[in-house]
Scaffold this motif. Structure first.
Motif, PDB file in Angstrom:
ATOM      1  N   HIS A 284       0.823  -1.271   0.110  1.00  0.00           N
ATOM      2  CA  HIS A 284      -0.074  -0.182  -0.140  1.00  0.00           C
ATOM      3  C   HIS A 284       0.808   1.309   0.129  1.00  0.00           C
ATOM      4  O   HIS A 284       0.739   2.211  -0.739  1.00  0.00           O
ATOM      5  CB  HIS A 284      -0.833   0.145   1.137  1.00  0.00           C
ATOM      6  N   ALA A 285       1.751   1.260   0.983  1.00  0.00           N
ATOM      7  CA  ALA A 285       2.418   2.487   0.982  1.00  0.00           C
ATOM      8  C   ALA A 285       3.492   2.852  -0.169  1.00  0.00           C
ATOM      9  O   ALA A 285       3.710   3.988  -0.465  1.00  0.00           O
ATOM     10  CB  ALA A 285       3.485   2.245   2.213  1.00  0.00           C
ATOM     11  N   ARG A 286       3.876   1.580  -0.843  1.00  0.00           N
ATOM     12  CA  ARG A 286       4.545   1.883  -1.972  1.00  0.00           C
ATOM     13  C   ARG A 286       4.094   2.670  -3.101  1.00  0.00           C
ATOM     14  O   ARG A 286       4.325   3.471  -3.964  1.00  0.00           O
ATOM     15  CB  ARG A 286       5.326   0.756  -2.477  1.00  0.00           C
ATOM     16  N   ARG A 287       2.529   2.218  -3.177  1.00  0.00           N
ATOM     17  CA  ARG A 287       1.674   2.871  -4.098  1.00  0.00           C
ATOM     18  C   ARG A 287       1.693   4.323  -4.216  1.00  0.00           C
ATOM     19  O   ARG A 287       1.677   4.832  -4.958  1.00  0.00           O
ATOM     20  CB  ARG A 287       0.435   2.152  -4.133  1.00  0.00           C
ATOM     21  N   TYR A 288       1.616   4.847  -2.829  1.00  0.00           N
ATOM     22  CA  TYR A 288       1.516   6.360  -2.523  1.00  0.00           C
ATOM     23  C   TYR A 288       2.894   6.807  -2.749  1.00  0.00           C
ATOM     24  O   TYR A 288       2.983   7.903  -3.435  1.00  0.00           O
ATOM     25  CB  TYR A 288       1.155   6.501  -1.323  1.00  0.00           C
ATOM     26  N   ARG A 289       3.909   6.138  -2.395  1.00  0.00           N
ATOM     27  CA  ARG A 289       5.324   6.811  -2.574  1.00  0.00           C
ATOM     28  C   ARG A 289       5.547   6.654  -4.344  1.00  0.00           C
ATOM     29  O   ARG A 289       6.119   7.793  -4.802  1.00  0.00           O
ATOM     30  CB  ARG A 289       6.330   5.887  -1.970  1.00  0.00           C
ATOM     31  N   ASP A 290       5.292   5.777  -4.596  1.00  0.00           N
ATOM     32  CA  ASP A 290       5.708   5.612  -6.184  1.00  0.00           C
ATOM     33  C   ASP A 290       4.736   6.846  -7.056  1.00  0.00           C
ATOM     34  O   ASP A 290       5.251   6.956  -8.199  1.00  0.00           O
ATOM     35  CB  ASP A 290       5.478   4.221  -6.877  1.00  0.00           C
ATOM     36  N   ALA A 291       3.612   7.135  -6.463  1.00  0.00           N
ATOM     37  CA  ALA A 291       2.818   7.951  -7.135  1.00  0.00           C
ATOM     38  C   ALA A 291       3.237   9.533  -6.798  1.00  0.00           C
ATOM     39  O   ALA A 291       2.689  10.347  -7.504  1.00  0.00           O
ATOM     40  CB  ALA A 291       1.303   7.881  -6.663  1.00  0.00           C
ATOM     41  N   GLY A 292       4.295   9.599  -6.296  1.00  0.00           N
ATOM     42  CA  GLY A 292       4.883  10.917  -6.087  1.00  0.00           C
ATOM     43  C   GLY A 292       4.076  11.628  -5.032  1.00  0.00           C
ATOM     44  O   GLY A 292       4.444  13.052  -4.817  1.00  0.00           O
ATOM     45  N   LEU A 293       3.440  11.153  -4.087  1.00  0.00           N
ATOM     46  CA  LEU A 293       2.713  11.851  -2.910  1.00  0.00           C
ATOM     47  C   LEU A 293       3.464  12.090  -1.680  1.00  0.00           C
ATOM     48  O   LEU A 293       4.591  11.438  -1.611  1.00  0.00           O
ATOM     49  CB  LEU A 293       1.476  10.914  -2.660  1.00  0.00           C
ATOM     50  N   SER A 294       3.013  13.066  -0.923  1.00  0.00           N
ATOM     51  CA  SER A 294       3.997  13.336   0.125  1.00  0.00           C
ATOM     52  C   SER A 294       3.404  13.343   1.434  1.00  0.00           C
ATOM     53  O   SER A 294       3.818  12.949   2.334  1.00  0.00           O
ATOM     54  CB  SER A 294       4.585  14.491  -0.104  1.00  0.00           C
ATOM     55  N   HIS A 295       1.930  13.642   1.354  1.00  0.00           N
ATOM     56  CA  HIS A 295       1.197  13.581   2.625  1.00  0.00           C
ATOM     57  C   HIS A 295      -0.074  12.985   2.614  1.00  0.00           C
ATOM     58  O   HIS A 295      -0.946  13.229   1.759  1.00  0.00           O
ATOM     59  CB  HIS A 295       0.996  15.111   2.864  1.00  0.00           C
TER      60      HIS A 295
ATOM     61  N   ALA B 174      -7.185   4.979  11.208  1.00  0.00           N
ATOM     62  CA  ALA B 174      -5.904   4.538  11.429  1.00  0.00           C
ATOM     63  C   ALA B 174      -5.905   3.295  12.425  1.00  0.00           C
ATOM     64  O   ALA B 174      -4.852   2.337  12.324  1.00  0.00           O
ATOM     65  CB  ALA B 174      -5.231   5.615  12.399  1.00  0.00           C
ATOM     66  N   GLY B 175      -7.066   3.121  13.057  1.00  0.00           N
ATOM     67  CA  GLY B 175      -6.847   1.910  14.067  1.00  0.00           C
ATOM     68  C   GLY B 175      -5.597   1.824  15.027  1.00  0.00           C
ATOM     69  O   GLY B 175      -5.155   2.826  15.657  1.00  0.00           O
ATOM     70  N   ILE B 176      -4.959   0.657  15.382  1.00  0.00           N
ATOM     71  CA  ILE B 176      -3.521   0.839  15.930  1.00  0.00           C
ATOM     72  C   ILE B 176      -2.606   1.151  15.321  1.00  0.00           C
ATOM     73  O   ILE B 176      -1.440   1.339  15.628  1.00  0.00           O
ATOM     74  CB  ILE B 176      -3.630  -0.649  16.504  1.00  0.00           C
ATOM     75  N   GLY B 177      -2.774   1.663  13.797  1.00  0.00           N
ATOM     76  CA  GLY B 177      -1.534   2.182  13.084  1.00  0.00           C
ATOM     77  C   GLY B 177      -0.460   1.633  12.305  1.00  0.00           C
ATOM     78  O   GLY B 177       0.192   1.884  11.954  1.00  0.00           O
ATOM     79  N   ALA B 178      -1.366   0.326  11.935  1.00  0.00           N
ATOM     80  CA  ALA B 178      -0.283  -0.601  11.086  1.00  0.00           C
ATOM     81  C   ALA B 178      -0.083  -0.005   9.834  1.00  0.00           C
ATOM     82  O   ALA B 178       1.046  -0.018   9.290  1.00  0.00           O
ATOM     83  CB  ALA B 178      -1.145  -1.919  11.054  1.00  0.00           C
ATOM     84  N   ASP B 179      -1.206   0.411   8.945  1.00  0.00           N
ATOM     85  CA  ASP B 179      -0.854   1.041   7.919  1.00  0.00           C
ATOM     86  C   ASP B 179      -0.182   2.415   7.775  1.00  0.00           C
ATOM     87  O   ASP B 179       0.607   2.843   6.874  1.00  0.00           O
ATOM     88  CB  ASP B 179      -2.337   1.285   7.097  1.00  0.00           C
ATOM     89  N   ALA B 180      -0.514   3.368   8.918  1.00  0.00           N
ATOM     90  CA  ALA B 180       0.242   4.314   9.164  1.00  0.00           C
ATOM     91  C   ALA B 180       1.906   4.341   9.324  1.00  0.00           C
ATOM     92  O   ALA B 180       2.574   5.049   8.694  1.00  0.00           O
ATOM     93  CB  ALA B 180      -0.315   5.463  10.092  1.00  0.00           C
ATOM     94  N   LEU B 181       2.064   3.190  10.030  1.00  0.00           N
ATOM     95  CA  LEU B 181       3.406   2.776  10.135  1.00  0.00           C
ATOM     96  C   LEU B 181       4.026   2.455   8.926  1.00  0.00           C
ATOM     97  O   LEU B 181       5.278   3.007   8.788  1.00  0.00           O
ATOM     98  CB  LEU B 181       3.387   1.729  11.313  1.00  0.00           C
ATOM     99  N   ALA B 182       3.395   1.823   7.935  1.00  0.00           N
ATOM    100  CA  ALA B 182       3.975   1.429   6.666  1.00  0.00           C
ATOM    101  C   ALA B 182       4.175   2.840   5.853  1.00  0.00           C
ATOM    102  O   ALA B 182       5.053   2.836   5.357  1.00  0.00           O
ATOM    103  CB  ALA B 182       3.261   0.506   6.229  1.00  0.00           C
ATOM    104  N   PHE B 183       3.451   3.663   5.869  1.00  0.00           N
ATOM    105  CA  PHE B 183       3.463   4.833   5.133  1.00  0.00           C
ATOM    106  C   PHE B 183       4.550   5.678   5.536  1.00  0.00           C
ATOM    107  O   PHE B 183       5.566   6.348   4.764  1.00  0.00           O
ATOM    108  CB  PHE B 183       2.154   5.724   5.566  1.00  0.00           C
ATOM    109  N   ALA B 184       4.698   5.740   6.990  1.00  0.00           N
ATOM    110  CA  ALA B 184       5.785   6.761   7.610  1.00  0.00           C
ATOM    111  C   ALA B 184       7.126   5.865   7.268  1.00  0.00           C
ATOM    112  O   ALA B 184       8.114   6.606   7.039  1.00  0.00           O
ATOM    113  CB  ALA B 184       5.664   6.766   9.048  1.00  0.00           C
ATOM    114  N   GLY B 185       7.035   4.568   7.416  1.00  0.00           N
ATOM    115  CA  GLY B 185       8.221   3.801   7.063  1.00  0.00           C
ATOM    116  C   GLY B 185       9.084   4.125   5.692  1.00  0.00           C
ATOM    117  O   GLY B 185      10.115   3.818   5.587  1.00  0.00           O
TER     118      GLY B 185
END
Length: 403
Positions: free
Chosen positions: A89-100, A106-117
């Motif tokens: 998931h996170a790489r899709r956002y990064r590879d699309a050139g997104l920043s924020h 968020a739940g317990i933060g698992a996806d947010a952790l990957a985005f920040a990672g």
């Protein structure tokens, strides 16, 4: 875990206690709890620490070593995205050139952790106060991530160039919700956000029917080590492939993507030397025919998700079997066949038949020390039994006639 237990757990002494607990063992939980309470520790702290120890143990299957430094709720762990999937998931956002990215659920933060990672700035919204506090703890090492206790739909998206949501599909009592309007947040409300932020991504249950996929979405069904875990809907720059369907198969640390070949179509034919059982994500995505094309094979039946062929082909999108026999389904004949070969251990696979495997196993009255696998399915419109042997990428190399 209640608020008092969480507060005590987050104190230095509470965190030290959690870190000092041995690996969780259900048999030892009660004696440990009694000993800790006898030592004067507050019952709320003891209960919270042992609950977190149990949840951390379960979370390792999803989150690996990260679980040992995280906190969980039962519901949050159940909905949390597996780390390997979250990374995609996170790489899709990064590879699309997104920043924020705004994570609305968020739940317990698992996806947010990957985005920040992967270096993305994340605003993670969580409507439940305790879960938001837990997400804050879990994201403590990532200054790029900010957790807010709020309804995700209320977020100010003016500074956001990507949105992500994993709507809750269970009630507070744990019952599944099948009506998208009853998701939290409702599916239509989240989909409407793509009018404000083009880069929208959604994680939904893999049972989503094809007819419910928006026309402008890239729908990707995902399996992880053989288990179908989700369908992702990707919009705008998050779907550089354009609208359509695909399957993402994650197996043994490798990622494989299968998309439809619109230029060719698989045909139906007789059972050959090999049988291929497509991965669940492939089946959900409606790409069984594309597996047949990949292995130079054909469909066993137009309505059954089995592929057959005359050559052996390694593919990450299906499990392969060598076919030894094809029999019409007849209980007495099958019983005699298995007894003649001394089969006492039998794996029964089925598709397109009402036969109940455990009931059939009793009726077969198996005897012997040999092991076998049978597949109950339709072949040419008739109920049939395929006697097969699982293929392995073993060291004995290809058999005669295999490629």
């Amino acid at each position: 875990m209640d608020a008092d237990g969480l507060t005590r757990l987050l104190a230095p002494d509470g965190w030290a206690l959690l870190s000092a607990l041995p690996p969780y063992d259900e048999r030892l939980a009660m004696p440990i709890a009694e000993r800790l309470r006898a030592e004067g520790l507050h019952p709320s702290l003891v209960a919270a620490a042992l609950t977190q120890s149990r949840l951390r143990s379960r979370a390792r299957a999803k989150l690996g070593d990260f679980a040992s430094g995280m906190l969980f709720t039962q519901a949050g762990l159940e909905q949390a995205t597996r780390l390997e999937v979250a990374a995609h998931h996170a790489r899709r956002y990064r590879d699309a050139g997104l920043s924020h990215v705004a994570d609305l659920t968020a739940g317990i933060g698992a996806d947010a952790l990957a985005f920040a990672g992967v270096g993305l700035r994340v605003t993670a919204a969580e409507v439940d106060e305790m879960t938001a506090a837990i997400a804050t703890v879990n994201l403590r090492h990532f200054p790029e991530a900010t957790v807010v206790h709020a309804d995700g739909l209320s977020l100010d998206l003016s500074d956001v160039d990507g949105v992500y949501a994993d709507p809750a599909r269970r009630t507070g009592t744990g019952r599944r919700v099948f009506d998208p309007a009853a998701y939290a947040p409702p599916l239509d409300a989240v989909l409407a956000l793509r009018e404000r932020v083009a880069a929208l991504g959604l994680k939904l249950g893999p049972g989503l029917p094809h007819g419910a996929v928006p026309h402008d979405a890239r729908a990707q069904w995902v399996s992880s080590d053989g288990e179908v875990v989700e369908v992702g809907l990707w919009f705008g720059p998050l779907a550089p492939e354009g609208p359509g369907r695909s399957a993402l198969v994650l197996r043994a640390g490798h990622a494989h993507v299968l998309a439809p070949d619109e230029s060719a179509h698989a045909h139906v034919g007789e059972v050959g030397t090999y049988l291929y059982e497509p991965d669940g994500a492939v089946i959900r995505a409606g790409l069984v025919g594309d597996v047949a094309l990949e292995v130079h094979g054909r469909l066993v039946d137009p309505t059954i998700a089995y592929v057959t062929g005359d050559e052996r082909h390694e593919t990450p999108f299906a499990t392969g079997y060598r076919v030894h026999d094809v029999l019409p389904f007849h209980l007495k004949r099958l019983r005699s066949y298995l007894r003649e070969r001394g089969v006492g251990r039998l794996t029964i696979k089925k598709r397109g038949t009402a036969v109940v495997p455990e009931q059939l196993r009793k009726q077969l009255d198996l005897r012997g020390s040999a092991e076998s696998t049978i597949v109950l399915t339709r072949v040419g419109g008739h109920q049939s039994v395929l006697v097969v042997e699982p293929l392995t990428p073993a060291a004995d190399g290809p058999h005669p006639g295999e490629s």
